[in-house]
Motif scaffolding. Structure first.
Motif, PDB file in Angstrom:
ATOM      1  N   MET A  44       0.914  -1.118  -0.144  1.00  0.00           N
ATOM      2  CA  MET A  44       0.043   0.072  -0.582  1.00  0.00           C
ATOM      3  C   MET A  44       0.668   1.140  -0.062  1.00  0.00           C
ATOM      4  O   MET A  44       1.810   1.270   0.825  1.00  0.00           O
ATOM      5  N   LEU A  45       0.348   1.829  -0.621  1.00  0.00           N
ATOM      6  CA  LEU A  45       1.238   3.118  -0.926  1.00  0.00           C
ATOM      7  C   LEU A  45       1.383   4.001   0.950  1.00  0.00           C
ATOM      8  O   LEU A  45       0.715   4.359   0.776  1.00  0.00           O
ATOM      9  N   GLU A  46       2.400   4.327   0.932  1.00  0.00           N
ATOM     10  CA  GLU A  46       2.919   5.617   1.936  1.00  0.00           C
ATOM     11  C   GLU A  46       2.370   6.486   1.735  1.00  0.00           C
ATOM     12  O   GLU A  46       2.808   7.571   0.410  1.00  0.00           O
ATOM     13  N   ILE A  47       2.018   7.600   2.752  1.00  0.00           N
ATOM     14  CA  ILE A  47       1.700   9.016   2.361  1.00  0.00           C
ATOM     15  C   ILE A  47       1.880  10.355   3.652  1.00  0.00           C
ATOM     16  O   ILE A  47       1.477   9.236   4.835  1.00  0.00           O
ATOM     17  N   ILE A  48       2.039  11.112   3.077  1.00  0.00           N
ATOM     18  CA  ILE A  48       2.652  12.583   3.910  1.00  0.00           C
ATOM     19  C   ILE A  48       1.094  13.530   3.817  1.00  0.00           C
ATOM     20  O   ILE A  48       0.844  13.134   2.612  1.00  0.00           O
ATOM     21  N   LEU A  49      -0.035  13.187   5.138  1.00  0.00           N
ATOM     22  CA  LEU A  49      -0.518  13.994   4.419  1.00  0.00           C
ATOM     23  C   LEU A  49      -0.539  15.580   4.870  1.00  0.00           C
ATOM     24  O   LEU A  49      -0.403  16.301   6.007  1.00  0.00           O
ATOM     25  N   ILE A  50      -1.088  16.089   3.821  1.00  0.00           N
ATOM     26  CA  ILE A  50      -0.945  17.753   4.448  1.00  0.00           C
ATOM     27  C   ILE A  50      -2.494  18.136   4.829  1.00  0.00           C
ATOM     28  O   ILE A  50      -3.218  18.420   3.904  1.00  0.00           O
ATOM     29  N   VAL A  51      -2.702  18.870   5.887  1.00  0.00           N
ATOM     30  CA  VAL A  51      -3.950  19.467   6.240  1.00  0.00           C
ATOM     31  C   VAL A  51      -3.864  20.961   5.880  1.00  0.00           C
ATOM     32  O   VAL A  51      -2.776  21.655   6.491  1.00  0.00           O
ATOM     33  N   ASN A  56     -11.005  20.096   7.466  1.00  0.00           N
ATOM     34  CA  ASN A  56     -12.777  19.395   7.822  1.00  0.00           C
ATOM     35  C   ASN A  56     -12.610  18.261   6.942  1.00  0.00           C
ATOM     36  O   ASN A  56     -13.888  17.506   6.996  1.00  0.00           O
ATOM     37  N   LYS A  57     -11.615  17.624   5.998  1.00  0.00           N
ATOM     38  CA  LYS A  57     -11.849  16.480   5.180  1.00  0.00           C
ATOM     39  C   LYS A  57     -11.424  15.730   6.119  1.00  0.00           C
ATOM     40  O   LYS A  57     -10.603  15.526   4.529  1.00  0.00           O
ATOM     41  N   ILE A  58      -9.993  14.650   6.736  1.00  0.00           N
ATOM     42  CA  ILE A  58      -9.030  14.355   6.636  1.00  0.00           C
ATOM     43  C   ILE A  58      -9.648  12.720   6.604  1.00  0.00           C
ATOM     44  O   ILE A  58     -10.055  12.258   7.119  1.00  0.00           O
ATOM     45  N   PRO A  59      -9.180  12.544   6.111  1.00  0.00           N
ATOM     46  CA  PRO A  59      -9.452  10.567   5.733  1.00  0.00           C
ATOM     47  C   PRO A  59      -8.803   9.843   6.153  1.00  0.00           C
ATOM     48  O   PRO A  59      -7.544   9.869   7.597  1.00  0.00           O
ATOM     49  N   THR A  60      -8.924   8.823   7.077  1.00  0.00           N
ATOM     50  CA  THR A  60      -8.164   7.574   8.223  1.00  0.00           C
ATOM     51  C   THR A  60      -8.464   6.820   6.793  1.00  0.00           C
ATOM     52  O   THR A  60      -7.522   5.876   7.179  1.00  0.00           O
ATOM     53  N   ASN A  61      -8.477   6.571   5.953  1.00  0.00           N
ATOM     54  CA  ASN A  61      -8.533   5.112   5.284  1.00  0.00           C
ATOM     55  C   ASN A  61      -7.221   5.164   4.019  1.00  0.00           C
ATOM     56  O   ASN A  61      -7.273   4.452   3.656  1.00  0.00           O
ATOM     57  N   LYS A  62      -6.210   5.746   4.868  1.00  0.00           N
ATOM     58  CA  LYS A  62      -4.665   6.262   3.712  1.00  0.00           C
ATOM     59  C   LYS A  62      -3.612   5.301   5.225  1.00  0.00           C
ATOM     60  O   LYS A  62      -3.997   5.429   6.060  1.00  0.00           O
ATOM     61  N   ASN A  63      -2.579   5.060   4.364  1.00  0.00           N
ATOM     62  CA  ASN A  63      -2.215   4.522   4.952  1.00  0.00           C
ATOM     63  C   ASN A  63      -0.984   5.672   5.430  1.00  0.00           C
ATOM     64  O   ASN A  63      -0.042   6.280   4.823  1.00  0.00           O
ATOM     65  N   ILE A  64      -1.353   6.682   6.536  1.00  0.00           N
ATOM     66  CA  ILE A  64      -0.487   7.706   7.050  1.00  0.00           C
ATOM     67  C   ILE A  64       0.803   7.914   7.719  1.00  0.00           C
ATOM     68  O   ILE A  64       0.486   6.347   8.717  1.00  0.00           O
ATOM     69  N   LYS A  65       1.641   7.529   6.612  1.00  0.00           N
ATOM     70  CA  LYS A  65       2.771   7.680   7.754  1.00  0.00           C
ATOM     71  C   LYS A  65       3.542   9.490   8.725  1.00  0.00           C
ATOM     72  O   LYS A  65       4.056   9.060   9.297  1.00  0.00           O
ATOM     73  N   GLY A  66       2.589   9.954   8.441  1.00  0.00           N
ATOM     74  CA  GLY A  66       2.978  11.064   8.816  1.00  0.00           C
ATOM     75  C   GLY A  66       1.933  12.597   8.469  1.00  0.00           C
ATOM     76  O   GLY A  66       0.967  12.350   7.731  1.00  0.00           O
ATOM     77  N   ILE A  67       1.745  13.324   9.238  1.00  0.00           N
ATOM     78  CA  ILE A  67       1.285  14.101   9.240  1.00  0.00           C
ATOM     79  C   ILE A  67       1.808  16.105   9.129  1.00  0.00           C
ATOM     80  O   ILE A  67       2.635  16.288  10.206  1.00  0.00           O
ATOM     81  N   ILE A  68       1.146  16.332   7.887  1.00  0.00           N
ATOM     82  CA  ILE A  68       2.031  18.504   8.436  1.00  0.00           C
ATOM     83  C   ILE A  68       0.825  19.218   8.351  1.00  0.00           C
ATOM     84  O   ILE A  68      -0.123  19.120   7.273  1.00  0.00           O
ATOM     85  N   LEU A  69       0.500  20.228   9.547  1.00  0.00           N
ATOM     86  CA  LEU A  69      -0.903  21.155   9.132  1.00  0.00           C
ATOM     87  C   LEU A  69      -0.077  21.888   8.897  1.00  0.00           C
ATOM     88  O   LEU A  69       0.700  22.720   9.416  1.00  0.00           O
ATOM     89  N   SER A  70      -0.581  22.914   7.585  1.00  0.00           N
ATOM     90  CA  SER A  70      -0.386  23.923   7.094  1.00  0.00           C
ATOM     91  C   SER A  70      -0.921  25.497   7.544  1.00  0.00           C
ATOM     92  O   SER A  70      -1.119  25.204   9.189  1.00  0.00           O
TER      93      SER A  70
END
Length: 509
Positions: free
Chosen positions: A1-8, A35-49
């Motif tokens: 599964m593709l690793e992802i950095i989530l940018i909010v 207001n639409k942060i996903p939870t069904n992904k292979n999230i490795k880290g989160i960056i809050l902008s």
């Protein structure tokens, strides 16, 4: 599964820059509104902008830190988000004297902290405006201060949760990309495997699974986006891809014939459709830019619907939608503001029974070119300047007529030809001519004229999200101006646009 950095995204001009720089590190990331942060992904880290809001604004967006902390995923909060994080921890926040970002320098760095490895003491940063962090509780750790002792970096309870009070991807921040790499690679432990070959492999498999034996109809424009989209679909489904190139009367001079010819050696199944009169009729009397875009888009869809019915059992419409199209069309409060609508964003009318497939919708323009190179596309296609989906329809300001389009085509042809002759075409990201809805007094053959003005524009950019105007040589501009005025009937004045994006956009409409 593709690793992802989530940018909010909380509504910052830097959000897309963070995404681009992360992908340049060969780490995949995606942008989502707060207001639409996903939870069904292979999230490795989160960056809050960052955000254009101030934390004391009653309407400002509020991160749900309690929920974010539960996920036990590394977090990097930037600017406004760092201020909110410090406030959530019980720290003291004070409104700064200015809302503007300011230049500062590191005066103190914790060399043992992974986030700041290889960051040089004294290096410059663009410090976020709005508010300053005065203090954080003792069970948290300050890891960076400026030379004036302002807190610009901290860590939460020895967890992999950080706040920084500066913009790591701004040009003014010297070691910002190093810090970003420290976070996504060393702390989040992402594999740096986001490459063109990986994208092609994954996309081809995904398209095969999605489309099976279905037929797809795709509109080709001759540009990078639709060409790469076509090659990916062709690689996945072969002869089941049916490409259509429409002469909408809004193309550059001689473009219909030259584009069809350029695809001969690629092996695509392509049909040319001449429909200029149909577009001119749809655009008659319209001057509002958004209404023009919608009229052009609607007419395209009608033509595709007509052509699709000529292909038995076609089920999908392929589109060259790219990530900036989606970002700039996003109307979600608190995220990046809507700049303009895009002809290929927003779905299809109910009467059209085709489903949409968009193989490039998560890529920036520079990534698409790299994918195209990997796919073996010709340089004359990959190096072609971006051209808007509505074509010259958004470069003729005011009403569109066949006569006005022809004037612009001739002027544009001279400008692009001269850029290529002088070795300047590949040195700018995009160049264009715009027909202005104004006339001015001139002199020709000792007679007074009252004719149209043409604006020329050339910019440097990476993906179109930001752009700087190109400093073309004066003698070059002089030659272009002289040739346009001498050879294009109806033009007696040429001007050069020296606006950057932001605050201007690249196109005028």
């Amino acid at each position: 599964m593709l690793e992802i950095i989530l940018i909010v995204d909380f509504g910052s001009n830097f959000t897309q820059m963070i995404a681009r720089k992360t992908r340049e590190l060969k780490v995949y990331c995606e942008i989502y509104p707060y207001n639409k942060i996903p939870t069904n992904k292979n999230i490795k880290g989160i960056i809050l902008s960052d955000s254009s809001y101030s934390i004391d604004d009653p309407n400002s967006p509020k991160p749900d830190f309690d929920q974010l902390f539960k996920a036990d995923i590394p977090i990097l909060a930037i600017g406004y988000s760092a201020q909110r994080l410090a406030q959530h921890l019980g720290g003291q926040i004070k409104k700064s004297a200015t809302s503007k970002n300011v230049i500062a320098n590191f005066g103190d760095i914790d060399p043992s902290n992974t986030l700041v490895q290889s960051i040089k003491l004294g290096s410059q940063v663009l410090s976020a405006g709005g508010s300053v962090i005065l203090s954080i509780p003792d069970n948290n750790k300050i890891i960076m201060r400026t030379e004036t002792s302002e807190i610009v970096g901290f860590q939460v309870n020895s967890r992999n949760i950080f706040g920084i009070q500066f913009h790591p991807v701004a040009d003014q921040t010297a070691d910002g990309v190093q810090l970003l790499e420290n976070f996504v690679v060393s702390i989040c432990q992402c594999r740096q495997d986001w490459t063109p070959s990986r994208f092609i492999h994954d996309s081809t498999k995904s398209l095969k699974d999605q489309l099976q034996d279905d037929k797809v109809v795709l509109g080709l424009s001759g540009g990078v986006d639709s060409s790469v989209a076509a090659m990916l679909l062709h690689k996945a489904i072969g002869k089941n891809l049916h490409c259509i190139f429409v002469d909408n009367g809004l193309l550059r001079k001689n473009e219909f014939a030259s584009v069809l010819e350029s695809y001969h050696d690629i092996g695509l199944n392509i049909k040319g459709v001449q429909a200029a009169d149909r577009f001119y009729k749809a655009l008659a009397g319209i001057t509002d830019p958004e209404k023009k875009r919608k009229a052009i888009g609607h007419t395209f869809i009608e033509i595709f619907d007509d052509e699709a019915h000529k292909i038995k059992e076609v089920r999908w419409l392929g589109q060259g939608t790219i990530y900036p199209d989606i970002i700039e069309s996003a109307p979600i409060p608190g995220s990046t503001a809507t700049i303009k609508s895009h002809h290929n964003v927003g779905g299809l009318p109910n009467y059209m029974k085709l489903k949409i497939v968009e193989p490039l919708k998560n890529l920036f323009k520079d990534e698409i070119r790299r994918v195209g190179f990997e796919l073996g596309l010709k340089p004359e296609i990959l190096n072609r300047h971006p051209f808007p989906g509505p074509g010259l329809g958004v470069r003729v300001l005011g009403e569109i007529t066949a006569e006005r389009i022809k004037i612009l085509q001739e002027a544009d042809y001279i400008f692009i030809k001269k850029l290529k002759e002088c070795g300047l075409y590949d040195k700018v990201w995009q160049a264009l001519a715009i027909l202005l809805p104004v006339q001015s007094v001139g002199v020709s053959n000792e007679k007074r004229t009252y004719e149209n003005a043409i604006a020329l524009r050339a910019v440097h950019s990476t993906d179109g999200m930001t752009a700087e105007w190109a400093h073309l040589p004066y003698d070059f501009l002089e030659k272009v101006s002289e040739e346009i005025i001498r050879n294009v009937k109806g033009i007696n004045r040429v001007v050069y646009d020296i606006s950057s994006k932001p605050p201007a956009t690249i196109e005028w409409e």
